[in-house]
Design a protein around this motif. Structure first.
Motif, PDB file in Angstrom:
ATOM      1  N   ASP A 132       4.443   3.804  -5.970  1.00  0.00           N
ATOM      2  CA  ASP A 132       5.686   3.882  -6.758  1.00  0.00           C
ATOM      3  C   ASP A 132       5.912   5.221  -7.593  1.00  0.00           C
ATOM      4  O   ASP A 132       6.940   5.549  -7.915  1.00  0.00           O
ATOM      5  CB  ASP A 132       5.730   2.674  -7.759  1.00  0.00           C
ATOM      6  N   ILE A 135       7.072   8.220  -5.624  1.00  0.00           N
ATOM      7  CA  ILE A 135       8.459   8.059  -5.071  1.00  0.00           C
ATOM      8  C   ILE A 135       9.486   8.201  -6.494  1.00  0.00           C
ATOM      9  O   ILE A 135      10.350   8.847  -6.229  1.00  0.00           O
ATOM     10  CB  ILE A 135       8.682   6.560  -4.583  1.00  0.00           C
ATOM     11  N   SER A 136       8.789   7.675  -7.409  1.00  0.00           N
ATOM     12  CA  SER A 136       9.948   7.645  -8.603  1.00  0.00           C
ATOM     13  C   SER A 136       9.856   9.138  -9.050  1.00  0.00           C
ATOM     14  O   SER A 136      11.082   9.579  -9.572  1.00  0.00           O
ATOM     15  CB  SER A 136       9.211   6.935  -9.616  1.00  0.00           C
TER      16      SER A 136
ATOM     17  N   ARG B  50      14.214  -1.330 -11.290  1.00  0.00           N
ATOM     18  CA  ARG B  50      13.999  -0.620  -9.856  1.00  0.00           C
ATOM     19  C   ARG B  50      15.046  -0.388  -9.320  1.00  0.00           C
ATOM     20  O   ARG B  50      15.174   0.851  -8.658  1.00  0.00           O
ATOM     21  CB  ARG B  50      12.745  -1.342  -9.340  1.00  0.00           C
ATOM     22  N   HIS B  53      16.944   2.541 -10.751  1.00  0.00           N
ATOM     23  CA  HIS B  53      16.318   3.974 -10.381  1.00  0.00           C
ATOM     24  C   HIS B  53      16.265   4.288  -8.972  1.00  0.00           C
ATOM     25  O   HIS B  53      16.052   5.540  -8.544  1.00  0.00           O
ATOM     26  CB  HIS B  53      14.762   3.621 -11.091  1.00  0.00           C
ATOM     27  N   VAL B  55      14.348   2.687  -6.490  1.00  0.00           N
ATOM     28  CA  VAL B  55      13.151   2.613  -5.664  1.00  0.00           C
ATOM     29  C   VAL B  55      12.983   1.265  -5.317  1.00  0.00           C
ATOM     30  O   VAL B  55      11.842   0.798  -4.652  1.00  0.00           O
ATOM     31  CB  VAL B  55      11.842   2.808  -6.644  1.00  0.00           C
ATOM     32  N   TYR B  78      10.847   7.068 -14.908  1.00  0.00           N
ATOM     33  CA  TYR B  78      10.619   5.533 -14.841  1.00  0.00           C
ATOM     34  C   TYR B  78       8.951   5.488 -15.446  1.00  0.00           C
ATOM     35  O   TYR B  78       8.210   5.969 -14.893  1.00  0.00           O
ATOM     36  CB  TYR B  78      10.885   4.996 -13.409  1.00  0.00           C
TER      37      TYR B  78
END
Ligand SMILES: Nc1ncnc2c1ncn2[C@@H]1O[C@H](COP(=O)(O)OP(=O)(O)OP(=O)(O)O)[C@@H](O)[C@H]1O
Ligand SMILES: [Mg+2]
Lengths: 234, 237
Positions: A132, A135-136, B50, B53, B55, B78
């Motif tokens: 996560d 990716i973020s 999410r 954002h 994702v 994030y």
């Protein structure tokens, strides 16, 4: 029984006096296996990491194939490399058969799947943790792979050490493609096989000591690495 | 100031294994202030955040910024509900996002020193980030998000499990970011915090945007029975 005892005593002397034959063979073993390790790691570490983070069509197949290759009998690898490199084979013109290069090629084929497979396991865990976040942060594939390799470097070192252990102790394949030629392709394992056959237990045992020392050294390293891993140092 | 906002969600929905987790949601996020997302556990707050954002995979609808996807991705950050620490030192965690965008080394080091001081972790700079306490991890995660000076910062329950002092520190960080023009969109279960920070608020219930509005009206004159019940602390499902 006394043969073995005398063998042990003279083996001990060969080691402590740094017998030139012993030293030469040991160094060649190290040279071949370290070169193979270096090449195999350069292929297997990024590839194992890639397998862990990219979903592509034949990923499962690639992983199964990797696991199957890991179980490939070294003797068969030796045979195949022999056929490819022999004078009438496709790479015969290179004249590589019975050279250290041929042995390195065989060892690379044997240990690359092993290193890639261990890498894949370790990197899958790390990727689950980092997924996560990376990716973020909008990282590219290359940046992801580099991050995982760097932060998983202890696991990767363990994978490489396992590969090295397998390479240095391997005998079947390098016997076939190297030919165990004195002063050219003789290494620890093939020399042990030869000297044992000839009944020269002293040299065989001395070589065996060196091999065991290397194996124990590697295991201590792996153990130490996994301990620093748990304690979260470096 | 040019910004990637407003953010527009049009008919957005998320379904997983036949279950609808979110939506359909239509909402526009304006270009300044702090939006607080409230709602009971499992109401879809994290999923909504999410989705915004980018994702979370959408099952339908559109999420659009005022600029292209690629530029928008670069200008938002994030902070996850459970902070994700890179297995590196505290300082290296801060260095990571800066290295990604490739700015001058000297500038990077100066930023790191400044942010370490701001979150009170200067004495821990060389420690493995995974060994920090929960509150310290959370502060580091926020600093690591802010160090790239994003236009928009998403935070998912940044103060869960933190004591009063740590919560105050984090709120101060967020106030500073706000006054520097950062747009903040966050979730919380702490109604006191929501009142302290929010400029406007959204109440989520069963994957839907149940009520929304400017903070004053939202907190002092809730329109729906469910939101009133939520403020009273009643169990709503
Ligand atoms: N991949 C998935 N498959 C099925 N269900 C999921 C999946 N991801 C999330 N959910 C469910 O979606 C619902 C909404 O989850 P979400 O995390 O958005 O809630 P939340 O409002 O953030 O809750 P909390 O306050 O506990 O953090 C939950 O019921 C959760 O179990
Ligand atoms: Mg949540």
């Amino acid at each position: 029984m006394s043969d073995i005892y005398e063998g042990l005593v003279s083996a001990f002397w060969l080691v402590v006096t740094l017998d030139p034959d012993l030293v030469q063979i040991s160094l060649r073993s190290l040279q071949v296996s370290l070169t193979a390790l270096f090449i195999a790691s350069a292929i297997a570490l990024p590839f194992g990491t890639f397998l862990a983070i990219r979903r592509f069509r034949y990923r499962r197949l690639a992983i199964s194939l990797l696991n199957a290759l890991m179980g490939l009998p070294p003797v068969v690898v030796g045979l195949i490399v022999y056929i490819l490199l022999s004078r009438s084979g496709p790479f015969g013109v290179l004249g590589l058969l019975f050279t250290p290069t041929a042995m390195i090629i065989a060892q690379v084929i044997i240990i690359t799947p092993l290193i890639a497979s261990i890498t894949h396991q370790a990197m899958r865990e790390l990727w689950a943790e980092y997924h996560d976040l990376l990716i973020s942060m909008n990282t590219s594939s290359g940046q992801r792979i580099r991050t995982l390799i760097w932060d998983g470097r202890r696991n990767l070192l363990t994978a490489s050490l396992a590969g090295f252990g397998r390479a240095i102790g391997e005998v079947g394949a390098i016997m076939i493609v190297g030919g165990n030629i004195d002063n050219a392709t003789r290494v620890l394992t093939t020399a042990i096989a030869l000297e044992t056959g000839k009944g020269d237990f002293a040299l065989a045992l001395a070589l065996g000591f060196v091999l065991i020392a290397l194996a124990i050294g590697i295991n201590i390293c792996i153990h130490w690495l996994s301990r620093t891993e748990r304690e979260g140092r470096w | 100031m040019n910004t990637i906002l407003p953010l527009t969600l049009t008919d957005v929905s998320v379904r997983r294994r036949g279950k609808r987790l979110l939506g359909p949601v239509d909402v526009i996020m304006g270009s300044s202030g702090l939006t607080m997302i409230l709602g009971p556990n499992g109401s879809g707050k994290t999923t909504l955040l999410r989705v915004m954002h980018g994702v979370e995979r959408l099952s339908g609808g559109k999420v659009e910024w005022s600029v292209g996807q690629d530029e928008a991705r670069h200008r938002q950050a994030y902070v996850f509900q459970t902070p994700i620490m890179l297995r590196r030192t505290v300082a290296d965690n801060l260095r990571y996002p800066l290295n990604l965008i490739g700015i001058a080394r000297k500038e990077i080091e100066a930023e790191i020193v400044e942010w370490l001081a701001r979150i009170g972790l200067t004495p821990r700079a060389g420690l493995q980030a995974t060994r920090l306490s929960g509150g310290e991890k959370q502060k580091l995660a926020i600093a690591r998000a802010l160090i790239r000076k994003p236009d928009v910062l998403f935070l998912d329950e940044p103060c869960a499990n933190l004591d009063g002092a740590a919560t105050r520190d984090i709120e101060a960080l967020l106030q500073t970011a706000l006054s520097n023009g950062t747009r903040i969109i966050m979730t919380t279960h702490d109604l006191g915090q929501a009142r302290r920070l929010a400029d406007d608020a959204i109440f989520m219930l069963r994957g839907l945007l149940h009520e929304a509005g400017p903070a004053d009206a939202f907190f002092n004159a809730p329109q729906t029975a469910e939101l009133r019940a939520f403020f009273r602390g009643d169990i709503i499902t």
